[in-house]
Design an enzyme around this catalytic site. Structure first.
Site, PDB file in Angstrom:
ATOM      1  N   GLY A   1       1.454  34.533  -7.477  1.00 46.34           N
ATOM      2  CA  GLY A   1       0.405  34.028  -6.584  1.00 46.34           C
ATOM      3  C   GLY A   1      -0.875  34.767  -6.953  1.00 46.34           C
ATOM      4  O   GLY A   1      -0.944  35.995  -6.815  1.00 46.34           O
TER       5      GLY A   1
ATOM      6  N   GLY B   1      -3.979  34.094  -5.731  1.00 46.18           N
ATOM      7  CA  GLY B   1      -5.014  33.705  -4.783  1.00 46.18           C
ATOM      8  C   GLY B   1      -5.780  34.917  -4.285  1.00 46.18           C
ATOM      9  O   GLY B   1      -5.987  35.884  -5.032  1.00 46.18           O
TER      10      GLY B   1
ATOM     11  N   GLY C   1      -3.362  37.968  -4.127  1.00 50.78           N
ATOM     12  CA  GLY C   1      -2.920  38.274  -5.495  1.00 50.78           C
ATOM     13  C   GLY C   1      -4.029  38.929  -6.313  1.00 50.78           C
ATOM     14  O   GLY C   1      -3.812  39.939  -6.991  1.00 50.78           O
TER      15      GLY C   1
ATOM     16  N   ASN D   1       6.021  26.678   2.368  1.00 49.93           N
ATOM     17  CA  ASN D   1       6.273  27.943   1.683  1.00 49.93           C
ATOM     18  C   ASN D   1       7.747  28.167   1.365  1.00 49.93           C
ATOM     19  O   ASN D   1       8.079  28.922   0.445  1.00 49.93           O
ATOM     20  CB  ASN D   1       5.671  29.102   2.491  1.00 49.93           C
ATOM     21  CG  ASN D   1       4.149  29.128   2.367  1.00 49.93           C
ATOM     22  OD1 ASN D   1       3.589  28.380   1.562  1.00 49.93           O
ATOM     23  ND2 ASN D   1       3.484  29.957   3.149  1.00 49.93           N
TER      24      ASN D   1
ATOM     25  N   THR E   1       4.279  36.512   1.538  1.00 48.15           N
ATOM     26  CA  THR E   1       4.102  35.123   1.990  1.00 48.15           C
ATOM     27  C   THR E   1       4.639  34.918   3.413  1.00 48.15           C
ATOM     28  O   THR E   1       5.717  35.410   3.744  1.00 48.15           O
ATOM     29  CB  THR E   1       4.817  34.168   1.017  1.00 48.15           C
ATOM     30  OG1 THR E   1       4.277  34.352  -0.293  1.00 48.15           O
ATOM     31  CG2 THR E   1       4.648  32.715   1.430  1.00 48.15           C
TER      32      THR E   1
ATOM     33  N   HIS F   1       6.867  39.635  12.047  1.00 46.58           N
ATOM     34  CA  HIS F   1       5.430  39.585  11.793  1.00 46.58           C
ATOM     35  C   HIS F   1       4.884  38.309  12.414  1.00 46.58           C
ATOM     36  O   HIS F   1       4.549  37.363  11.737  1.00 46.58           O
ATOM     37  CB  HIS F   1       5.213  39.590  10.275  1.00 46.58           C
ATOM     38  CG  HIS F   1       3.774  39.626   9.861  1.00 46.58           C
ATOM     39  ND1 HIS F   1       2.879  40.544  10.342  1.00 46.58           N
ATOM     40  CD2 HIS F   1       3.086  38.862   8.990  1.00 46.58           C
ATOM     41  CE1 HIS F   1       1.701  40.340   9.774  1.00 46.58           C
ATOM     42  NE2 HIS F   1       1.800  39.325   8.956  1.00 46.58           N
TER      43      HIS F   1
HETATM   44  N1  APR Z   1       4.174  29.463  -7.446  1.00 39.98           N
HETATM   45  C1  APR Z   1       3.190  30.349  -7.663  1.00 39.98           C
HETATM   46  N2  APR Z   1       2.027  30.339  -7.006  1.00 39.98           N
HETATM   47  C2  APR Z   1       1.850  29.381  -6.092  1.00 39.98           C
HETATM   48  C3  APR Z   1       2.833  28.420  -5.797  1.00 39.98           C
HETATM   49  C4  APR Z   1       4.047  28.482  -6.528  1.00 39.98           C
HETATM   50  N3  APR Z   1       5.031  27.610  -6.324  1.00 39.98           N
HETATM   51  N4  APR Z   1       2.356  27.624  -4.812  1.00 39.98           N
HETATM   52  C5  APR Z   1       1.126  28.052  -4.505  1.00 39.98           C
HETATM   53  N5  APR Z   1       0.808  29.126  -5.276  1.00 39.98           N
HETATM   54  C6  APR Z   1      -0.418  29.911  -5.313  1.00 39.98           C
HETATM   55  C7  APR Z   1      -1.672  29.107  -5.049  1.00 39.98           C
HETATM   56  O1  APR Z   1      -2.048  28.380  -6.202  1.00 39.98           O
HETATM   57  C8  APR Z   1      -2.659  30.205  -4.686  1.00 39.98           C
HETATM   58  O2  APR Z   1      -3.359  30.691  -5.825  1.00 39.98           O
HETATM   59  O3  APR Z   1      -0.414  30.893  -4.288  1.00 39.98           O
HETATM   60  C9  APR Z   1      -1.763  31.326  -4.116  1.00 39.98           C
HETATM   61  C10 APR Z   1      -2.016  31.626  -2.651  1.00 39.98           C
HETATM   62  O4  APR Z   1      -3.289  32.137  -2.548  1.00 39.98           O
HETATM   63  P1  APR Z   1      -4.251  31.901  -1.280  1.00 39.98           P
HETATM   64  O5  APR Z   1      -4.211  30.466  -0.900  1.00 39.98           O
HETATM   65  O6  APR Z   1      -5.564  32.527  -1.605  1.00 39.98           O
HETATM   66  O7  APR Z   1      -3.516  32.698  -0.101  1.00 39.98           O
HETATM   67  P2  APR Z   1      -3.542  34.274   0.184  1.00 39.98           P
HETATM   68  O8  APR Z   1      -4.635  34.575   1.135  1.00 39.98           O
HETATM   69  O9  APR Z   1      -3.448  35.037  -1.078  1.00 39.98           O
HETATM   70  O10 APR Z   1      -2.167  34.401   1.023  1.00 39.98           O
HETATM   71  C11 APR Z   1      -0.926  34.143   0.407  1.00 39.98           C
HETATM   72  O11 APR Z   1       0.285  35.555   1.922  1.00 39.98           O
HETATM   73  O12 APR Z   1      -0.347  36.621   3.907  1.00 39.98           O
HETATM   74  C12 APR Z   1       0.289  35.515   3.343  1.00 39.98           C
HETATM   75  O13 APR Z   1      -0.103  33.810   4.999  1.00 39.98           O
HETATM   76  C13 APR Z   1      -0.429  34.234   3.697  1.00 39.98           C
HETATM   77  O14 APR Z   1       1.385  32.858   2.980  1.00 39.98           O
HETATM   78  C14 APR Z   1       0.093  33.328   2.634  1.00 39.98           C
HETATM   79  C15 APR Z   1       0.209  34.246   1.406  1.00 39.98           C
END
Ligand code: APR
EC number: 1.1.1.37
Length: 320
Positions: A10, A12, A15, A96, A120, A176
């Site tokens: 991930g 995002g 990450g 998720n 996540t 959580h």
């Molecule tokens: N495999 C890998 N990455 C994925 C997949 C997958 N199957 N599906 C989605 N992603 C990536 C998205 O492309 C994105 O870059 O996961 C990333 C999530 O990033 P954000 O949307 O910025 O979310 P973020 O704020 O980083 O939070 C991620 O952590 O705290 C928890 O509730 C929050 O569930 C969320 C997670």
């Protein structure tokens, strides 16, 4: 000694922040993985270009191929979708859960010896599902929630008492979610328990109750302000603290979503409890004595986590 390898699934908001922190702290070489093409590669390049300024020579690469996480020592999972205003963490369950299946299988096939930290949401259900899909030992798969929730609680307590956060140590147990259990009894300012500080007239029970409630909805408060996503700086910092505890065999006692079998009256569930984290992963669950209120609140939280697992099993029959 070979450098450690940190895989971040991930790329995002969390990450990217994890990668930045891991590079600044020199934890090891970093692989940022995401399903979206270009994003992990772009972030890796941007982060690598911090190196000449900060003076780190960490290798940071971006990837869309699970083969690149092979040999990872630590994996931190943030893949999935984050909350938008009006959503609870539980609303993320269906989407998720599918992501956890892909990630769990990717870890199982490529890095089965890693220590895995799931971030996540909804956390307690996702870490359980990730463990099921990956097949890794329970002590090597944990969830990050309590370090963050305690940090939020500590921040609010420090503000309330007008003291440095360095002197505040607080504890949050349970799931959580809205039912998490901040425990004032075990929260202290330089060793002085919060209930004693109330007796000393430094605050009132009403104000502490309000802080407990604000801690419980601490993530939602940030979602409502950001509007486009959820918190990421403090979640990333908290995840890195857990990774360091493992990599440096620190034996820290951290509130962790760990697999609890027997202790706290919980049988076979991931839930937030104090855990010794060291080179063996989640080495030991520490069972502290709780007063009747905390016990009852923990039970409510455990029941809420159980409900989520029933929902997971309803969505994916392989989990049943
Ligand atoms: N495999 C890998 N990455 C994925 C997949 C997958 N199957 N599906 C989605 N992603 C990536 C998205 O492309 C994105 O870059 O996961 C990333 C999530 O990033 P954000 O949307 O910025 O979310 P973020 O704020 O980083 O939070 C991620 O952590 O705290 C928890 O509730 C929050 O569930 C969320 C997670």
């Amino acid at each position: 000694m070979a450098r450690k390898k940190i895989a971040l699934i991930g790329a995002g908001n969390i990450g990217g922040t994890l990668a930045h922190l891991a590079a600044l702290k020199g934890l090891g070489d970093i692989v940022l993985f995401d399903v979206v093409e270009g994003v992990p590669q772009g972030k890796a390049l941007d982060l690598s270009q911090c190196g000449p300024v900060e003076g780190f020579d960490t290798k940071i690469t971006g990837s869309n191929d699970y083969a690149d996480i092979a040999g990872a020592d630590v994996i931190i999972v943030t893949a999935g979708v984050a909350r938008k205003p009006g959503m609870s963490r539980d609303d993320l369950l269906g989407i998720n859960l599918k992501v956890m299946k892909a990630v769990g299988e990717g870890i199982r096939d490529n890095a089965p010896d890693a220590f895995v930290i799931c971030i996540t949401n909804p956390l307690d259900a996702m870490v359980w599902a990730l463990r099921e899909f990956s097949g890794l030992p329970h002590n090597k798969v944990v969830g990050m929630a309590g370090v963050l929730d305690s940090a939020r609680f500590s921040h609010f307590l420090a503000d309330e008492f007008g003291v440095s956060v360095k002197d505040v140590n607080s504890f949050v147990l349970g799931g959580h979610g809205d039912t998490m259990v901040p425990v004032p009894q075990y929260s202290t300012v330089n060793g002085i328990p919060v209930p004693d500080l109330v007796k000393m007239g430094r605050s009132t029970q009403e104000r502490i109750d309000a802080i407990v409630q604000r801690t419980r909805s601490g993530g939602g408060e940030i979602v409502a302000l950001l509007k486009t996503g959820s918190a990421y700086y403090a979640p990333a910092t908290s995840g890195i603290a857990m990774a360091e505890a493992y990599l440096y065999d620190q034996k820290r006692i951290l509130p962790t979503a760990a697999y609890v079998e027997g202790k706290y009256g919980v049988d076979g569930l991931y839930v937030g409890v104090p855990v010794v984290i060291g080179a063996g992963g989640a080495e030991e669950i520490v069972e502290i004595e709780l007063d009747e209120t905390a016990k009852a609140n923990l039970q409510v939280s455990v029941d809420a986590v159980k409900e989520l697992l029933v929902a997971c099993k309803g969505i994916d029959s392989t989990l049943a």
